[in-house]
Design a protein around this motif. Structure first.
Motif: not given
Length: 326
Positions: A127-128, A175-177, A181-182, A219-224
């Motif tokens: 969604e984000r 970061h397109k919300v 953000h972008i 459903k959720d992706v966390y990236v470092c």
């Protein structure tokens, strides 16, 4: 000046100094107590807090300050939503707490010596990442991060004529919300010197797109994401860590970059992928799987522990394989 007036001034100055000292002491004790209750300090640092003159560890600051407006009823909700977003992004823990700064949609730990982030953390969902016609990357400009002390920040002039791109760590496309953000992804604190053709504009971009595609699976992706400065054996048979620095501020050029990703399925299963790429031209036909590495090899090289709130035996897959932690 009369002796009486000198005594009065000295007394006033001493009182103000002592008052300030007691205030700071009380504030520091209160702050430490709160942080201890929130689990910020590890047991290994328990003896450090009482020692004067040492730098503070485990501090988190907002790179984008919230300025209260008197009588503004929305201020409380704004601060609450920001704190909630940081908590959401960092759901599985901080890999380190060295000059951590929270932006609107990502969190960053800044290396003041090398003028490049230690790591940048993002939380992505399908969604984000939806297209938003009100968000325009073309309006974004690379700019120095004025929330960082001038001694420690990089400038656009450091990159000019260096031969390196200003490479995003938190990808702009993630970061397109909101436009804000972008735009914040274009702060130079989120940049690192990257080889342009063959890396930043090609294989690194492929990896960023791969991460975004994972939101179709999880459903959720966390990236470092972050830099590495890896040793190399030279002609004398010894290993050295050598890296270039650019510009008047001596911005470090990493030898490699990493991404460590955790995807959470709708039924709560957790899967991890870990990549290391050399900061060099890469054949665009090279499969991304060629750059997958055991996550603990990145932890050892970076001096960080990733996703420390996840019990390692809870991972369902690592780099696509149904295996336990190494």
């Amino acid at each position: 000046m009369s002796a009486r007036r000198m005594v009065f001034n000295l007394t006033a100055l001493t009182s103000a100094s002592l008052g300030g000292w007691y205030f700071n002491k009380f504030f520091e004790q209160r702050r430490c107590s709160n942080e201890e209750n929130n689990g910020i300090y590890a047991s290994s640092t328990a003896g450090i807090r009482s020692m004067p003159g040492l730098p503070l560890f485990g501090t988190v600051s907002a790179a984008v300050p919230l300025t209260p407006v008197e009588g503004n009823p929305e201020m409380g909700s704004k601060m609450s939503s920001t704190a909630t977003r940081v908590s959401q992004i960092m759901k599985f823990g901080f890999p380190g707490l060295d000059h951590v700064r929270s932006y609107e949609d990502f969190v960053l730990s800044y290396d003041r010596r090398n003028k490049v982030a230690h790591w940048v953390f993002e939380h992505l969902t399908k969604e984000r990442l939806q297209y938003n016609n009100e968000v325009d990357r073309a309006k974004c400009e690379f700019k120095s991060d004025e929330s960082i002390h001038p001694f420690f920040r990089s400038e656009n002039t450091d990159y000019k004529g260096s031969g390196y791109d200003r490479g995003h760590l938190a990808a702009a496309g993630n970061h397109k919300v909101e436009q804000k953000h972008i735009e914040q992804t274009f702060f130079l604190s989120n940049m690192a010197p990257q080889v342009g053709v063959g890396f930043n504009r090609d294989s690194w971009n492929r990896l960023e797109k791969h991460v975004r595609k994972l939101t179709n699976v999880y459903k959720d992706v966390y990236v470092c994401t972050g830099p590495l400065y890896l040793p190399k054996k030279e002609a004398d048979g010894k290993k050295y860590v050598r890296y270039e620095v650019i510009g008047a501020n001596h911005v470090a050029v990493p030898t490699h970059f990493y991404k460590v990703i955790v995807g959470e399925t709708s039924d709560g299963k957790l899967e991890m992928e870990a990549f290391v790429m050399p900061n060099a031209p890469i054949d665009d036909n090279t499969p991304l799987t060629n750059f997958q590495v055991p996550p603990e090899s990145i932890e050892r090289a970076a001096g960080l522990l990733f996703f420390d709130k996840i019990s390692r035996n809870k991972l369902n897959k690592v780099n696509g394989k149904n295996i336990g932690w190494f």
